[in-house]
Design a protein around this motif. Structure first.
Motif, mmCIF file in Angstrom:
data_model
loop_
_atom_site.group_PDB
_atom_site.id
_atom_site.type_symbol
_atom_site.label_atom_id
_atom_site.label_comp_id
_atom_site.label_asym_id
_atom_site.label_seq_id
_atom_site.Cartn_x
_atom_site.Cartn_y
_atom_site.Cartn_z
ATOM 1 N N GLY A 16 38.602 32.418 48.794
ATOM 2 C CA GLY A 16 40.100 32.562 48.321
ATOM 3 C C GLY A 16 40.509 32.320 46.954
ATOM 4 O O GLY A 16 41.465 32.963 46.359
ATOM 5 N N PHE A 17 39.645 31.287 46.536
ATOM 6 C CA PHE A 17 40.094 30.803 45.127
ATOM 7 C C PHE A 17 39.730 31.968 44.349
ATOM 8 O O PHE A 17 40.283 32.282 43.166
ATOM 9 N N ILE A 18 38.528 32.496 44.411
ATOM 10 C CA ILE A 18 38.062 33.587 43.508
ATOM 11 C C ILE A 18 39.061 34.650 43.630
ATOM 12 O O ILE A 18 39.103 35.602 42.666
ATOM 13 N N LEU A 19 39.374 35.298 44.745
ATOM 14 C CA LEU A 19 40.545 36.180 44.843
ATOM 15 C C LEU A 19 41.675 35.708 44.154
ATOM 16 O O LEU A 19 42.288 36.685 43.457
ATOM 17 N N ALA A 20 42.087 34.404 44.058
ATOM 18 C CA ALA A 20 43.343 33.992 43.519
ATOM 19 C C ALA A 20 43.335 34.046 42.170
ATOM 20 O O ALA A 20 44.319 34.516 41.512
ATOM 21 N N VAL A 21 42.275 33.630 41.667
ATOM 22 C CA VAL A 21 42.051 33.501 40.063
ATOM 23 C C VAL A 21 41.018 34.540 39.506
ATOM 24 O O VAL A 21 41.334 34.874 38.379
ATOM 25 N N GLY A 22 40.257 35.007 40.108
ATOM 26 C CA GLY A 22 39.319 36.243 39.554
ATOM 27 C C GLY A 22 40.005 37.637 39.914
ATOM 28 O O GLY A 22 39.850 38.563 39.063
ATOM 29 N N GLY A 23 40.906 37.965 40.992
ATOM 30 C CA GLY A 23 41.517 39.126 41.063
ATOM 31 C C GLY A 23 42.220 39.680 39.764
ATOM 32 O O GLY A 23 42.255 40.571 39.384
ATOM 33 N N PRO A 24 43.242 38.639 39.076
ATOM 34 C CA PRO A 24 43.947 38.969 38.098
ATOM 35 C C PRO A 24 43.079 39.236 37.104
ATOM 36 O O PRO A 24 43.720 39.889 36.074
ATOM 37 N N VAL A 25 41.934 39.205 37.010
ATOM 38 C CA VAL A 25 41.267 39.547 35.625
ATOM 39 C C VAL A 25 41.333 40.969 35.925
ATOM 40 O O VAL A 25 41.601 41.693 34.710
ATOM 41 N N LEU A 26 40.872 41.843 36.730
ATOM 42 C CA LEU A 26 40.852 43.031 36.801
ATOM 43 C C LEU A 26 42.330 43.680 37.204
ATOM 44 O O LEU A 26 42.826 44.456 36.369
ATOM 45 N N GLY A 27 43.244 42.863 37.694
ATOM 46 C CA GLY A 27 44.766 43.047 37.687
ATOM 47 C C GLY A 27 45.311 43.030 36.327
ATOM 48 O O GLY A 27 46.199 44.090 36.121
ATOM 49 N N PHE A 28 45.085 41.989 35.631
ATOM 50 C CA PHE A 28 45.705 42.143 34.225
ATOM 51 C C PHE A 28 45.295 43.332 33.328
ATOM 52 O O PHE A 28 45.942 43.847 32.624
ATOM 53 N N LEU A 55 40.710 19.429 36.643
ATOM 54 C CA LEU A 55 41.479 19.652 35.571
ATOM 55 C C LEU A 55 41.098 21.063 34.981
ATOM 56 O O LEU A 55 42.123 21.904 34.811
ATOM 57 N N THR A 56 39.851 21.691 34.811
ATOM 58 C CA THR A 56 39.843 23.126 34.508
ATOM 59 C C THR A 56 40.233 23.979 35.360
ATOM 60 O O THR A 56 40.963 25.174 35.183
ATOM 61 N N GLU A 57 40.416 23.787 36.863
ATOM 62 C CA GLU A 57 40.817 24.474 38.017
ATOM 63 C C GLU A 57 42.314 24.668 37.654
ATOM 64 O O GLU A 57 42.957 25.624 37.861
ATOM 65 N N ARG A 58 43.082 23.421 37.433
ATOM 66 C CA ARG A 58 44.421 23.564 37.175
ATOM 67 C C ARG A 58 45.086 24.094 36.074
ATOM 68 O O ARG A 58 45.953 25.052 35.917
ATOM 69 N N ILE A 59 44.249 24.263 34.941
ATOM 70 C CA ILE A 59 44.414 24.955 33.628
ATOM 71 C C ILE A 59 44.347 26.344 33.934
ATOM 72 O O ILE A 59 45.285 27.240 33.664
ATOM 73 N N LEU A 60 43.185 26.988 34.720
ATOM 74 C CA LEU A 60 43.166 28.436 35.094
ATOM 75 C C LEU A 60 44.211 28.602 35.923
ATOM 76 O O LEU A 60 44.825 29.848 35.677
ATOM 77 N N VAL A 61 44.538 27.839 36.904
ATOM 78 C CA VAL A 61 45.666 28.318 37.762
ATOM 79 C C VAL A 61 47.040 28.616 37.116
ATOM 80 O O VAL A 61 47.930 29.556 37.324
ATOM 81 N N ILE A 62 47.356 27.591 36.163
ATOM 82 C CA ILE A 62 48.748 27.490 35.636
ATOM 83 C C ILE A 62 48.552 28.798 34.634
ATOM 84 O O ILE A 62 49.702 29.429 34.505
ATOM 85 N N GLU A 63 47.621 29.115 34.037
ATOM 86 C CA GLU A 63 47.468 30.180 33.261
ATOM 87 C C GLU A 63 47.819 31.414 33.875
ATOM 88 O O GLU A 63 48.488 32.364 33.527
#
Length: 168
Positions: free
Chosen positions: A80-92, A144-152
């Motif tokens: 789920g995490f990879i979908l949530a933050v990895g999906g936007p790599v292709l989506g963006f 911390l790095t997870e939260r930076i990623l999610v905020i971005e």
């Protein structure tokens, strides 16, 4: 005292509140994405518009999966995490190219093309700092790095939503 193998937002006596928030935010994000793409007029490109909407909606789906499967189901939670933050790599990336073809959205599309590699870089940073043993011990900087990623990632969704609102 009952101890858990590791701690997390969705665990403990009030964990259900966090989990409900993850599921609700995922549903709202998906609804917002589809709403945004209803306001974007792109004549002659209905398939591209749908593909971009689905790719961006993956983040909301991932958020919902994270809310349903807590860290106790580590593999499903990470999926789920990879979908949530990895999906936007292709989506963006796809949405950036799509929006560059629309005069009113060209500049934001260009910025979104910058957002894709930035998200990928932050995702790589998260995985470089993530170690299961340190997470289980409650130490390390992966949180911390997870939260930076999610905020971005969320900041890009806020930006596209705000622009769609202003331009509709």
């Amino acid at each position: 005292m009952i101890t858990q193998p590791f701690s997390g937002l969705g665990l403990g006596p009030n964990g259900f509140l966090f989990n409900a928030a993850f599921v609700l935010s995922g549903l709202l994000l998906m609804a917002g994405v589809f709403g945004i793409f209803q306001t974007i007029e792109a004549s002659g490109q209905p398939t591209a518009r749908r593909v971009c909407a689905v790719l961006l909606a993956l983040s909301g789906l991932g958020s919902g999966v994270c809310g349903i499967f807590t860290l106790e189901w580590f593999v499903l939670h990470m999926a789920g995490f990879i979908l949530a933050v990895g999906g936007p790599v292709l989506g963006f990336l796809a949405t950036g190219f799509f929006l560059r073809g629309i005069p009113r959205w060209r500049r934001f599309g260009t910025w979104l093309l910058f957002g894709s590699p930035l998200t990928l870089l932050l995702l790589a940073l998260f995985f470089l700092t993530f170690h299961y043993d340190t997470m289980a011990a409650g130490i390390g900087v992966a949180g911390l790095t997870e939260r930076i990623l999610v905020i971005e990632v969320q900041a890009w969704y806020v930006a596209i939503g705000w622009l769609a609102f202003r331009r509709s």
